[in-house]
Design an enzyme around this catalytic site. Sequence first.
Site, PDB file in Angstrom:
ATOM      1  N   TYR A 129       0.458  16.280   4.143  1.00 39.21           N
ATOM      2  CA  TYR A 129       0.069  16.723   2.805  1.00 39.21           C
ATOM      3  C   TYR A 129      -1.391  17.140   2.697  1.00 39.21           C
ATOM      4  O   TYR A 129      -1.840  17.523   1.626  1.00 39.21           O
ATOM      5  CB  TYR A 129       0.399  15.641   1.761  1.00 39.21           C
TER       6      TYR A 129
ATOM      7  N   ARG B 160     -10.581   9.720   1.409  1.00 40.36           N
ATOM      8  CA  ARG B 160     -10.327   8.794   2.515  1.00 40.36           C
ATOM      9  C   ARG B 160      -9.988   9.616   3.754  1.00 40.36           C
ATOM     10  O   ARG B 160      -9.099  10.461   3.731  1.00 40.36           O
ATOM     11  CB  ARG B 160      -9.204   7.813   2.173  1.00 40.36           C
TER      12      ARG B 160
ATOM     13  N   HIS C 202      -3.188   6.663   3.990  1.00 34.74           N
ATOM     14  CA  HIS C 202      -3.190   5.785   2.810  1.00 34.74           C
ATOM     15  C   HIS C 202      -3.187   4.321   3.252  1.00 34.74           C
ATOM     16  O   HIS C 202      -3.976   3.510   2.765  1.00 34.74           O
ATOM     17  CB  HIS C 202      -1.980   6.083   1.936  1.00 34.74           C
TER      18      HIS C 202
END
Length: 365
Positions: free
Chosen positions: A278, A264, A268
């Site tokens: 991250y 993606r 999120h």
Amino acid sequence: MTRVSFKNPLEGIEEKFEMIQILDEDGQIVDEDNVPDLSDDDLVELMRRMVYTRVLDQRSIALNRQGRLGFYAPTAGQEASQLGSHFAMEKEDFLLPAYRDVPQLIFHGLPLYQAFLFSRGHYHGNQMPEDVNAVSPQIIIGAQITQAAGVAYGFKHNGKKNVALTYTGDGGASQGDFYEGVNFAGAYKAPAIFVVQNNQFAISVPVEKQSAAETIAQKAAAAGVPGYLVDGMDVLAVYKVVKEARDRAVNGEGPTLIETMTYRYGPHTMAGDDPTRYRTDDMDDKWEKRDPLVRFRKYLEGKDLWSEEKENEIVETAKEEIKEAIKKADKQDKQKVTDLISIMYDELPQNLEEQMEEYKEKESK
């Protein structure tokens, strides 16, 4: 007496789950034998859906930032996984999406304005039209896996030649419901297809920290179910594997677990997640080169089936339809507490009868 060998039984198991790919990053066929039997019109329609979904994602993010949408999970990068798999479904099959899988729900028949109402938390966004075999996107991680096993068993019990197809992410594959659902479907040969979209990070935890297994696909073996690892940025490969799984299921051969390796590009969800904490720039760059739209566009252009003009037409059509859908969503009656109470039960228990009267009075002011 034969001596027992304590050689690690996991040794070499990953070799049984080789990545399935048909179309490489340059839009070239690398596996002629497995090219799916799709007409030129089918190929164009697949691309149309992917382009439409990319525009929908861009506009949904903008609407979310404007405060006109509520919960939203970006989809850019996962179009091949989402739409290639859904394209293998039939209208009468049952769809059980996760919260990122609104595009499949729309192409399964949910009106776009209702998808926007779902994002806003309006109950009408969760009311499926009678001819749409689907449930609302599941917010609880992995809960749809056990539900899909049950729906699939219902198809088998009633002699229906249909499948239940459900999605979760790599994080969902770490949930107890994942193991229970796949195991149940395997034990009863229920016609279910479990698609795990491995976008590498669940919410923010790398997949290698979620499980010691090298692939999610290999977890199917414990349930006696076929498992396949697929290039999730390759729409032809995704379609091919899901179509084969559907054929097996309706022929009474049971469920299939499919892991699509994808990515993606956005966060999120739009609820404050920051993927730069991250994910590295190098990782983003590597996966952007595998963009499913770019890859498939090159393939179609090589077959003289696609052009910039055609794509621009689809983009403009999508923008116009999205504009009209959000206007229709805006005209929907505002949700009231009494609405929610009234649709929960045929006969209200005493405590809700009391609350109903209380809120009727409040809402009348």
